[in-house]
Write an enzyme that holds these catalytic residues in place. Structure first.
Site, short mmCIF file in Angstrom:
data_model
loop_
_atom_site.label_atom_id
_atom_site.label_comp_id
_atom_site.label_asym_id
_atom_site.label_seq_id
_atom_site.Cartn_x
_atom_site.Cartn_y
_atom_site.Cartn_z
N PHE A 159 0.85 -1.19 0.00
CA PHE A 159 0.00 0.00 0.00
C PHE A 159 0.88 1.23 0.00
O PHE A 159 1.68 1.44 0.91
CB PHE A 159 -0.93 0.04 1.23
CG PHE A 159 -1.95 1.13 1.11
CD1 PHE A 159 -3.20 0.89 0.55
CD2 PHE A 159 -1.66 2.42 1.53
CE1 PHE A 159 -4.13 1.91 0.41
CE2 PHE A 159 -2.59 3.45 1.39
CZ PHE A 159 -3.83 3.19 0.83
N ASP A 244 9.57 2.79 1.31
CA ASP A 244 8.42 3.60 1.71
C ASP A 244 8.26 3.47 3.22
O ASP A 244 7.74 2.46 3.72
CB ASP A 244 7.17 3.12 0.97
CG ASP A 244 5.94 3.94 1.35
OD1 ASP A 244 5.99 4.68 2.36
OD2 ASP A 244 4.92 3.83 0.64
N LYS A 273 3.03 11.09 7.22
CA LYS A 273 2.24 10.75 8.43
C LYS A 273 2.75 11.43 9.70
O LYS A 273 2.49 12.60 9.92
CB LYS A 273 2.19 9.23 8.59
CG LYS A 273 1.35 8.55 7.49
CD LYS A 273 0.89 7.19 7.92
CE LYS A 273 0.29 6.37 6.81
NZ LYS A 273 -1.14 6.34 6.80
C1 LIG Z 1 3.31 2.88 3.43
C2 LIG Z 1 2.40 3.97 2.94
N1 LIG Z 1 2.74 4.70 1.87
C3 LIG Z 1 1.96 5.69 1.40
C4 LIG Z 1 0.75 5.97 2.00
C5 LIG Z 1 -0.13 7.06 1.46
O1 LIG Z 1 -0.10 8.13 2.31
P1 LIG Z 1 -1.25 9.27 2.18
O2 LIG Z 1 -2.51 8.67 2.69
O3 LIG Z 1 -0.73 10.40 3.03
O4 LIG Z 1 -1.33 9.65 0.75
C6 LIG Z 1 0.35 5.23 3.11
C7 LIG Z 1 -0.94 5.51 3.77
O5 LIG Z 1 -1.41 4.76 4.58
C8 LIG Z 1 1.18 4.21 3.60
O6 LIG Z 1 0.85 3.48 4.66
#
Ligand SMILES: Cc1ncc(COP(=O)(O)O)c(C=O)c1O
Length: 479
Positions: A159, A244, A273
Site C-alpha cells: 500500500f 516507503d 504521516k
Molecule cells: C506505506 C504507505 N505509503 C503511502 C501511504 C499514502 O499516504 P497518504 O494517505 O498520506 O497519501 C500510506 C498511507 O497509509 C502508507 O501506509
C-alpha cells in the site's frame, strides 16, 4: 480604511465548534462521503468527536476512547501534542514569509538538514511534499528520470497511497479495480520473494524497486534476508532501492527508521504521516545527491518536480517540532519497549484462544491474525468466510469499540487481521487494558466459532450490524 474595532469573523470557527457539533453527521451525509456515514452508523462507530488528547478521543458525551488507530499512524506523538503546538504558535506569531515560490525560506532548509542527519549515508538531498502518496508519486518520477528506465517493481499487498501513480504500485485489487488504465511498466512480485525480484531486475530496465519495510496491510514482516538481499540485487542491476517508510518511519517500529533493523542504505526514502506532528500535512523524499541531480540537472529543470505547498513554513515547523519531540521525550525507545511488552502480553493469546493464529509486531506496529479453529468449528469458519470474508475479525473490532471504548480496525479488505498503530505516548496501563479487553472479546467470540454455520453467520451479522444495515460492508483500513 475603516478604523472601527473588528467584529467577529463572518465564519467564526470557534463559534462553529461551540455550537454546531450536533450537525456533524448530517453535514457529512449531505456534502461528503455518505457511504462512510452509513457504514459508521451500521457498525455503531458513529460517535461525534469533539476533542482529543494523547492516546484518546473524546466524544460529545465526554466519554474517552482509547485510540489505537492513531489516525492511520499520523498521531505518533499523540493527539494535540503540546510541544508541537507551542512551536507552531511561535511560527504563526513570527509571521514568516512562507512560500515566496520564486525565493527560499529558512525552515524547509533546516528540516532537510535534520532529516538528512537522521538518515543513512547515501541520502543527502530532500524533496518536500504534502502527503504519503505525493512522496510516492515523486519517487516514481525521480527514479524514472534519474535512471532513464521505465519500470517500477512493487510487492503484492503493498500500500503506497491512492493517487493514480501510487495506485499503479498498489498490491490490492480492491483499490485498483475501476480506475484503470494505470501506469504502464509497474510489475508485482510476492513480498519476500527474492527469486521473483531477481527475475524482474535481470531485464535491467527497472528504475526502482519500491517496498515497505513492514507492510501496513496485514502487518507483514519480511523474511530476515529479504530487504538486505533486495538492496544488493538492486545495486547489481542499477535499480534504485526505494523504501516507503510513510507508515514505519518516525519511531513506529522501535527505531527512528525501520531500515535500521537491517542496516539498509536505500537510494530513496519516503516519509510522511507522523512527520506532521499530527498537525500539518507534510511528506519528504530523501534521495542521494546523485539521484537528485539526475533529475534537477539543469537550471531549466529546476522546476522538474514539486508542488505549490511543498515547502511551506508551517509544515516544516510541524515536522521540526515532531523530530524534536521524538528525541526530547525518548519516544523511539519507548516504542521499542512498549512493543516488546505488547508482544509478551499477547503471544499467550495464541495458546489460549483457538481463533488466534498469530500475533506479530515491530515496536508499536502490531497485529493479531485470526484463523479457522480446529475440529467442527473449521467448517463454520469456512462457511462464514465464503459468505463474507473478513467478517470474523469484526467480531473483535466492534465489541472492542462499543463495549471497551477502544478504537481498532481490520488491517485490510477481506483480512481476518486486526491491527493497531497506537500513539507512541500511550501509557503502559492503556496497553494492558487493551490486551485485557481483547482477551475478553476473544472469549465472547469463541462460541460463534463452534456454532453451526448458518447460526454463526446470523449471530455475527446481528452482533456487528444490528438489523439496520445488512448490506453494509464493514470498513477495512484504507490508508
Ligand atoms: C506505506 C504507505 N505509503 C503511502 C501511504 C499514502 O499516504 P497518504 O494517505 O498520506 O497519501 C500510506 C498511507 O497509509 C502508507 O501506509
Amino acid at each position: 480604511m475603516d478604523q472601527s474595532p473588528p467584529g467577529p469573523p463572518s465564519i467564526d470557527v470557534a463559534e462553529i465548534l461551540r455550537t454546531r457539533a450536533g450537525e456533524t453527521t448530517a453535514l457529512h451525509e449531505r456534502y461528503l462521503n455518505r457511504q462512510m456515514v452509513r457504514v459508521l452508523g451500521a457498525l455503531g462507530f458513529d460517535r461525534t468527536w469533539v476533542g482529543a488528547e494523547g492516546a484518546h478521543l473524546i466524544d460529545d458525551a465526554g466519554e474517552r476512547y482509547l485510540d489505537l488507530l492513531g489516525g492511520f499512524g499520523v498521531y505518533g506523538l499523540g493527539r494535540n501534542p503540546p510541544a508541537v503546538r507551542a512551536q507552531l504558535e511561535r511560527v504563526l506569531e513570527a509571521g514568516t514569509a512562507s512560500l515566496p515560490q520564486i525565493g527560499l525560506t529558512l525552515l524547509p532548509g533546516v528540516l532537510a538538514e535534520e532529516l538528512i542527519r537522521r538518515a543513512p549515508a547515501p541520502l543527502d538531498a530532500v524533496l518536500l511534499t504534502n502527503s504519503g502518496a505525493e512522496s510516492v508519486e515523486g519517487a516514481i518520477k525521480l527514479a524514472r528520470a534519474a535512471t532513464g528506465r521505465p519500470r517500477i517493481v512493487y510487492c503484492e499487498s503493498a500500500f503506497h497511497g491512492l493517487t493514480l501513480g501510487a495506485l499503479s504500485v498498489n498490491g490490492n485489487a480492491e483499490f485498483r479495480d475501476r480506475f484503470g488504465p494505470l501506469l504502464p511498466g509497474c510489475d508485482q512480485i510476492p513480498f519476500g520473494d527474492l527469486d521473483a525480484l531477481r527475475r524482474e531486475l535481470a531485464r535491467d530496465d527497472v528504475a526502482a524497486f519500491l517496498v515497505e519495510p513492514v507492510q501496513g496491510k496485514g502487518v507483514h514482516i519480511p523474511p530476515p534476508s529479504f530487504l538486505p538481499e533486495a538492496q544488493e540485487l538492486c545495486r547489481r542491476h542499477g535499480t534504485l532501492f526505494a523504501l516507503d517508510e510513510v507508515q514505519t518511519g518516525l519511531g513506529r517500529t522501535g527505531r527512528f527508521l525501520a531500515l535500521e533493523h537491517w542496516g539498509l542504505e536505500p537510494d530513496l526514502l519516503l516519509l510522511s504521516k507522523a512527520l506532521s506532528g499530527g498537525y500539518v500535512p507534510v511528506g519528504a523524499i530523501l534521495a542521494s545527491r546523485r539521484v537528485f541531480d539526475g533529475v534537477f540537472d539543469t537550471m531549466e529543470r529546476s522546476v522538474a518536480h514539486g508542488s505549490t505547498f511543498g515547502q511551506n513554513d508551517l509544515a516544516a515547523a510541524a515536522a521540526l517540532a515532531a523530530l524534536s519531540e521524538l528525541d526530547d521525550a525518548g519516544l523511539v525507545k519507548r516504542s521499542r519497549r512498549l512493543g516488546d511488552l505488547l508482544l509478551e502480553l499477547t503471544r499467550p493469546l495464541v495458546v489460549r484462544h483457538e481463533l488466534v493464529h498469530e500475533v506479530r509486531g515491530m515496536g508499536l506496529m502490531w497485529a493479531i491474525e485470526l484463523g479457522p479453529p480446529a475440529g467442527g468449528g473449521r467448517r463454520t469458519w469456512e462457511f462464514v468466510e465464503r459468505r463474507q470474508p473478513g467478517l470474523l475479525a469484526q467480531l473483535l473490532v466492534v465489541p472492542l469499540f462499543r463495549r471497551h471504548r477502544i478504537l481498532t480496525q481490520v488491517a485490510g479488505h477481506h483480512l481476518n487481521v486486526i491491527k493497531i498503530l497506537p500513539p507512541l505516548v500511550i501509557s503502559e496501563d492503556d496497553l494492558r487494558a487493551f490486551v485485557s479487553a481483547l482477551d475478553q472479546s476473544l472469549h465472547r467470540a469463541a462460541p460463534l466459532g463452534r456454532a453451526t454455520a448458518g447460526l454463526t453467520l446470523g449471530m455475527a451479522r446481528r452482533t456487528l450490524l444490528g438489523s439496520r444495515a445488512r448490506s453494509a460492508a464493514p470498513p477495512a483500513e484504507t490508508a
